[in-house]
Design an enzyme around this catalytic site. Structure first.
Site, short mmCIF file in Angstrom:
data_model
loop_
_atom_site.label_atom_id
_atom_site.label_comp_id
_atom_site.label_asym_id
_atom_site.label_seq_id
_atom_site.Cartn_x
_atom_site.Cartn_y
_atom_site.Cartn_z
N HIS A 84 23.56 25.41 52.02
CA HIS A 84 24.88 24.86 53.11
C HIS A 84 25.16 26.11 53.82
O HIS A 84 25.23 27.23 53.27
CB HIS A 84 26.12 23.99 52.68
CG HIS A 84 25.92 24.61 51.00
ND1 HIS A 84 27.31 25.69 50.82
CD2 HIS A 84 26.39 24.36 49.71
CE1 HIS A 84 28.06 26.20 49.64
NE2 HIS A 84 26.52 25.48 49.08
N HIS B 118 29.93 34.24 44.76
CA HIS B 118 29.66 35.23 45.70
C HIS B 118 30.68 36.02 45.87
O HIS B 118 31.62 36.20 44.79
CB HIS B 118 29.78 35.23 47.99
CG HIS B 118 31.10 34.22 48.03
ND1 HIS B 118 31.67 34.37 49.04
CD2 HIS B 118 31.61 33.04 47.18
CE1 HIS B 118 32.84 33.60 49.31
NE2 HIS B 118 32.92 33.23 47.85
N GLU C 218 41.02 35.65 49.43
CA GLU C 218 40.83 34.24 49.91
C GLU C 218 42.44 33.57 48.94
O GLU C 218 41.97 33.67 47.30
CB GLU C 218 39.78 33.67 49.10
CG GLU C 218 38.18 33.87 49.25
CD GLU C 218 36.81 33.55 49.24
OE1 GLU C 218 36.84 32.25 48.48
OE2 GLU C 218 36.24 33.97 49.81
N HIS D 219 41.39 34.85 45.10
CA HIS D 219 40.04 35.82 44.98
C HIS D 219 39.76 36.91 45.77
O HIS D 219 39.89 36.44 47.27
CB HIS D 219 38.57 34.58 45.02
CG HIS D 219 38.69 33.90 44.17
ND1 HIS D 219 38.39 31.81 44.49
CD2 HIS D 219 38.98 34.27 42.97
CE1 HIS D 219 38.56 31.77 43.27
NE2 HIS D 219 38.44 32.59 42.32
N HIS E 231 33.91 35.97 42.16
CA HIS E 231 33.93 34.26 42.15
C HIS E 231 32.53 33.11 42.13
O HIS E 231 31.68 33.77 43.28
CB HIS E 231 34.91 33.67 42.81
CG HIS E 231 35.07 33.94 43.86
ND1 HIS E 231 35.43 35.82 44.90
CD2 HIS E 231 35.34 32.73 44.83
CE1 HIS E 231 35.06 35.30 46.33
NE2 HIS E 231 35.02 33.45 46.27
FE LIG Z 1 34.92 32.32 47.96
#
Ligand SMILES: [Fe+2]
Length: 437
Positions: free
Chosen positions: A288, A331, A337, A361, A367
């Site tokens: 994705h 990632h 974030e 994050h 995470h």
């Molecule tokens: Fe993320």
């Protein structure tokens, strides 16, 4: 009373409440109709290039100089402004919170603002703050403007009415509103209590992302953004105006309402957007795309492709990819974030991240899906599946997000959040098949 809106993003709008109150063919006639005062509100420097030049002309009962008097200091200790570094002793980490509790004492939208993180530097006009608001009463005679940035409001509980000097926006969970820097407004509650998220964007204004090869349609479409038609009140009773300016608060007493704009035209204006009108684009065979595919609005920084803030949503959608790990991958990210959940369930975290909750994050902190999400995703029969009843979002910024003391000491901080990855086992055993027992 039903309030009306004009469709489009960044249009040159025009609207009048009384016939002939909006001058035609000129901005500043010698004597505007109805004895109104003409006033320009500039959202960009006068000399900004055409595509980013933003200003509106307001025709009002009194000019804004009559809507300010001598200021006194005011105190809103939980609304913090960047830089706000070293505000707490909590160690570095990935963090998650259950919802911010509703207040028991009378609290309006401004006094109910609780800053969770700040990033960048408001005085340098870069960065942002992420807030949660909680409220249980309407602003009646109090009004507010924020000189430090525009406000993006993401309601989670309770409908609101933003009564602004340029018109009225009714807003419910599932919609967002953006109020430009400097706009005077008050907030009324349509329900008993309200809670939601706010991104205070100190930088360049939110705009629509370039769609690149996606083309001219999908994601957020311009016609789904709604700007209110003009609305005014002629209220000659004591009122107050509260101002946020470089992280400090000030208040001034007025003898009348500052919401007195009878007509206006221009492209610097508030708007709302229904997140259900976002047309998601995604993988139709395998893998994705990066989550940037779900960007609703982006606030650019000076560096191309590097947002001061992106507003990204994770809306209902079909998952159809073959031979693919369908949840978000693990990632680490240079961007920071801040996530919230308006309703439903987020696909990478089935437990612990609840509506009204928050996760953070920060820059370069790892995470991804929790252990049970990983188990499910790696063993699932990959039929088409609809992710329904979900609306998570992210304020993603190029700047590290600094926790406030309020956030660090909040009772709803989940001590055990990082345990959600503890059961991710070693699957490597030297064979190409790996150990999936
Ligand atoms: Fe993320």
């Amino acid at each position: 009373m039903a309030f009306s809106y004009m469709p489009g993003f960044g249009n040159d709008f025009e609207t009048e409440t009384l016939p002939g109150s909006l001058p035609q063919g000129r901005n500043s006639p010698q004597r505007p109709a109805y004895g109104l005062y003409a006033e320009q509100l500039s959202g960009s420097p006068f000399t900004a290039p055409h595509g980013t030049n933003e200003r509106s002309w307001l025709y009002r009962i009194r000019p804004s100089v009559r809507h300010t008097g001598r200021f006194k200091g005011a105190n809103y200790p939980l609304w913090k402004t960047a830089p706000n570094i070293g505000d707490h002793e909590l160690a570095l980490g990935q963090y998650r919170w259950s919802p911010v509790p509703m207040p028991s004492e009378p609290t309006d939208f401004i006094s109910g603002m609780r800053t969770m993180t700040t990033a960048g530097d408001a005085v340098g006009q870069s960065g942002m703050a992420a807030h949660v608001y909680v409220a249980n009463r309407s602003m009646v005679d109090d009004h507010f403007f924020n000189a430090d940035g525009e406000l993006m409001i993401v309601p989670q509980v309770g409908a609101l009415r933003f009564v602004t000097e340029m018109g009225v926006i009714e807003l419910r969970p599932g919609e967002i509103a953006v109020l430009p820097r400097g706009l005077v407004f008050k907030v009324e509650l349509a329900d008993k209590e309200a809670r939601g998220y706010v991104c205070e964007n100190y930088g360049a204004k939110f705009t629509m992302p370039d769609r690149g090869p996606i083309g001219a349609n999908c994601l957020a479409n311009p016609r789904d953004f709604k700007t209110p038609c003009a609305w005014f009140e002629e209220k000659e009773t004591p009122c107050r105006l509260i101002v946020k300016w470089c992280g400090t608060f000030h208040v001034t007493e007025l003898g009348h309402s500052p919401l007195d704009v009878v007509a206006w035209h221009g492209n610097y204006a508030p708007y709302k957007y229904d997140l259900a009108t976002f047309s998601p684009v995604g993988a139709i065979l395998f893998d994705h795309p990066d989550p940037s595919i779900f960007t609703v609005l982006t606030a650019p920084s000076g560096e191309e492709g590097t947002a001061n803030v992106d507003f990204v949503i994770f809306p209902p959608r079909w998952l159809v990819a073959e031979n693919t790990f369908r949840p978000p991958w693990y990632h680490r990210n240079i961007m920071s974030e801040f996530m919230g959940l308006v309703h439903g369930q987020y696909d990478a975290k089935e437990e612990g991240f609840v509506p009204g909750g928050i996760s953070l994050h920060n820059q370069m902190l790892a995470h991804g899906p929790d252990a049970s999400g990983f188990e499910k995703a790696t063993r699932a029969d990959l039929k088409p599946v609809k992710l329904d009843n979900t609306m998570a979002f992210m304020f993603e910024t190029r700047f590290p997000q600094m926790l406030t003391r309020y956030a660090a000491e909040l009772d709803t901080l989940q001590d055990n959040y990082i345990d959600c990855w503890a059961d991710l086992k070693k699957r490597f055993n030297g064979t190409p098949e790996g150990d999936w027992s």
